[in-house]
Write an enzyme that holds these catalytic residues in place. Sequence first.
Site, PDB file in Angstrom:
ATOM      1  N   HIS A 252       5.857   5.704   3.496  1.00 17.17           N
ATOM      2  CA  HIS A 252       6.897   6.079   3.593  1.00 17.17           C
ATOM      3  C   HIS A 252       7.939   4.960   3.871  1.00 17.17           C
ATOM      4  O   HIS A 252       8.923   4.753   3.761  1.00 17.17           O
ATOM      5  CB  HIS A 252       7.230   7.296   4.629  1.00 17.17           C
ATOM      6  CG  HIS A 252       7.174   8.584   4.101  1.00 17.17           C
ATOM      7  ND1 HIS A 252       6.911   9.684   4.804  1.00 17.17           N
ATOM      8  CD2 HIS A 252       7.165   9.027   2.763  1.00 17.17           C
ATOM      9  CE1 HIS A 252       6.913  10.791   3.909  1.00 17.17           C
ATOM     10  NE2 HIS A 252       7.207  10.416   2.691  1.00 17.17           N
TER      11      HIS A 252
ATOM     12  N   ASP B 266      -6.504   6.873 -14.409  1.00 17.05           N
ATOM     13  CA  ASP B 266      -7.977   7.267 -14.690  1.00 17.05           C
ATOM     14  C   ASP B 266      -8.488   7.044 -15.986  1.00 17.05           C
ATOM     15  O   ASP B 266      -9.646   6.891 -16.095  1.00 17.05           O
ATOM     16  CB  ASP B 266      -7.806   9.011 -14.409  1.00 17.05           C
ATOM     17  CG  ASP B 266      -7.987   9.175 -12.696  1.00 17.05           C
ATOM     18  OD1 ASP B 266      -8.905   8.553 -12.142  1.00 17.05           O
ATOM     19  OD2 ASP B 266      -7.513  10.227 -12.286  1.00 17.05           O
TER      20      ASP B 266
ATOM     21  N   ARG C  61     -11.008   1.086  -9.523  1.00 18.12           N
ATOM     22  CA  ARG C  61     -10.000   0.190  -9.120  1.00 18.12           C
ATOM     23  C   ARG C  61      -9.852  -0.232  -7.674  1.00 18.12           C
ATOM     24  O   ARG C  61      -9.222  -0.962  -7.253  1.00 18.12           O
ATOM     25  CB  ARG C  61      -8.651   0.635  -9.899  1.00 18.12           C
ATOM     26  CG  ARG C  61      -8.106   1.911  -9.395  1.00 18.12           C
ATOM     27  CD  ARG C  61      -6.951   2.468 -10.232  1.00 18.12           C
ATOM     28  NE  ARG C  61      -6.734   3.671  -9.965  1.00 18.12           N
ATOM     29  CZ  ARG C  61      -5.499   3.974  -9.319  1.00 18.12           C
ATOM     30  NH1 ARG C  61      -4.626   2.926  -9.000  1.00 18.12           N
ATOM     31  NH2 ARG C  61      -5.046   5.011  -8.888  1.00 18.12           N
TER      32      ARG C  61
END
Length: 763
Positions: free
Chosen positions: A363, A628, A638
């Site tokens: 955030h 994906d 990754r």
Amino acid sequence: MPSSLTDLTALVETIARTQDPEAMMDTIVERLSELMDADVCSLYLCNPQQDTLILAATRGLASNAVGQVRLSLNEGLVGHIAASLSTLNIADAPSDDRFVYIPETHEQSYRSFMGVPLIYLRKLVGVLVVQDRDQDRYSDEEEAFLITVASQLAGTLHLLQRSGSWMQPEVLPYKRFSGIRSAGGIGIGRLWVIDPHMTLDQVTPGINSDPVEEKAEFREAIEWLAKDLESRSGKMGHHLPGDLNALFGVYQMMLKSPELVNGVDARIDQGDSAPWALRQVIEQMAQIFAESDDPYLKARSEDITNIGQRLLNELLQHERQVIETPDEPLVLTGELVNITDLAEFPLQRIHGIVCTSGSALSHTSILANALGIPAVMGVEGLDPDRYRGQRIIVDGNRGECTINPPEVLCREYRRMIADEKRFIQGLERLRNEPAESLDGFRVRLLTNTGLLADATPGLERGAEGVGLYRSEIPFMVHQSFPTEEEQLRIYQKVLAAYVPHPVSMRTLDIGGDKQLPYFEMSEQNPYLGWRGIRFTLDNTQLLVTQIRAMLRADIGNGNLQVLVPMVSRVDEVSSFRGHMEKAVADLRKEGHPVRMPQIGMMIEVPSAMLLLPKLAPWVDFVSIGSNDLTQYLLAVDRNNPRVSALFDHLHPAVLHALMNIQQQCQTLNLPVSVCGEMASDPVAVLVLMALGYNSISLSAYNIPRIKLLIRSVERQALLPLLEQAQACSHEEEIRALFQPLVEQALSKPAATTQSENADDQQG
């Protein structure tokens, strides 16, 4: 001569416990010289700013040579090892043609020489050397041991080498650190450290003498923080676009969640002190998200930890007081600068944010983007306390920060800041313009979201809908499966925010790496395990409840689309459609005027790509999960630093797969969209346009820039480049083909688009 695993393990553990850089390097050379019974052991590290090797530590050579001796790559025996990336083991070093005598070292009396390169993730970190007076070649066992030691220490020394903290000040006049690109832009200011007091992980077990009093103090802390959040929200509200101020509401929701309040109360009743109870509950809640492989969900753990830290500060009465800050640009720095930290400062003074932890999806990042504050997260090797008050440049575009930069560098960055301001002002004019190429190829730009508070950035930046709504969060923050009514209230708000634009809600993608606190699962290989549609079909009641909540939320909105994740078999989609049709029929019988939404499938597993003709009758559209799909095609995790550099969505195999999917969807008359990081990569967007993809779903913050890119090129001009790309054998070759067009498009004023050009011609 050491030959056991015990010797190596003991050495590595000793190094791992050493925190001071100089002490770490001294320990390495001292322990190795003892283990190998060598007269000399030396460590050379690469200068992170130049192609040179510097003597960083030694036992046996002259101590005053440390930091002074510098060798170019291929200079001397050490330079030869660095250049060739190979081991060198010789009996008489001075007689070798490559030997270079350096008077400062006093090494003329040492004959035998063995050195090995330190390599981490294919990059040279330095060279490790042992020497002896005897004229004799080191044994094969000794050589094997040194090679093994080097491989074990390379990762640890890589962090040290990159930080530059081991170098003498005159060698490196300023320091550059790398991190994660979080919010774009450039800022220059004074480094201002956000000081935490006691942190949650420092709280130790404690018992209470009066549970009633402890719970009362905890309630007071919650009420105080709730009022403080409301106050800070008021301070920042008028600076935020639309209702992005709802981020403070997310914190309020977490603060008063039953999981937090009841969890702490229960532990206090069991005898724990309030701080210890708080730590345990916060860590449990945060861990649920932290274990997720999805970077968006992983970032939510930071929000929970932030709330816990603020509550702890109040419980211990250590809350920071408002302090006078210098009237000049500031760059806020700390382990994790949170939303409430930002609210303590006048926004016009905050010119950047640098965090030593955190992710681009926190955030803090969302707010930094909305406020236009450059931010870099997860900076390695930076000790903020060491550089308090120093000048710092934050480069959010490259994910870097530079401390004590020379004036010439500051002048160049100030020029870039001025250019960026003009560029952003031009982008604002494009918000309501279509993402259409110069020759009329229209691309629909959708956004990804997972919280209601994330809706505003997409709407403010011209998103044409939601391409991916992650529905996992209500399930992960509860202590039990959320009811149909609880899900209904959440989904209604998200759908209503985007009417009349479509919202593609992905059904529960739980299992494997995304754990629920109330549903234990343990698997050896979670990536290939019980997750996505496999999990929900096996737990039919959960799937039906979620489908019903989505269908009811769509009443009066009419913009719901449903996405099925991790499809690998035809029967998975056919079964899902059967459940959807039955839910629609049942709800209509109950008097709910629901409609049958469009059903889409995500192509993330290669088998789904190969089965498209057989899957097509059961779905209405397709969404490619590029993250994906790339991961499974390349067998690359990754999030694993050892192989993450091999993850690239422009790998030739991925390009071939995307071409195959697009051609099949066109033949099958199936609309197809691409989501994931690929949709935010300018080069990849041009490749997707050339392939014929006309819908992408991306981060809201990248929409204006990608829109400008699309409006600045001709699709026909991309087709010859695509033909050349098909012949490439490496992703870098593909990038090199399209990069010039990206640079040209994103370097000109944003206002120069096809519509303005047309107006000029007519005038």
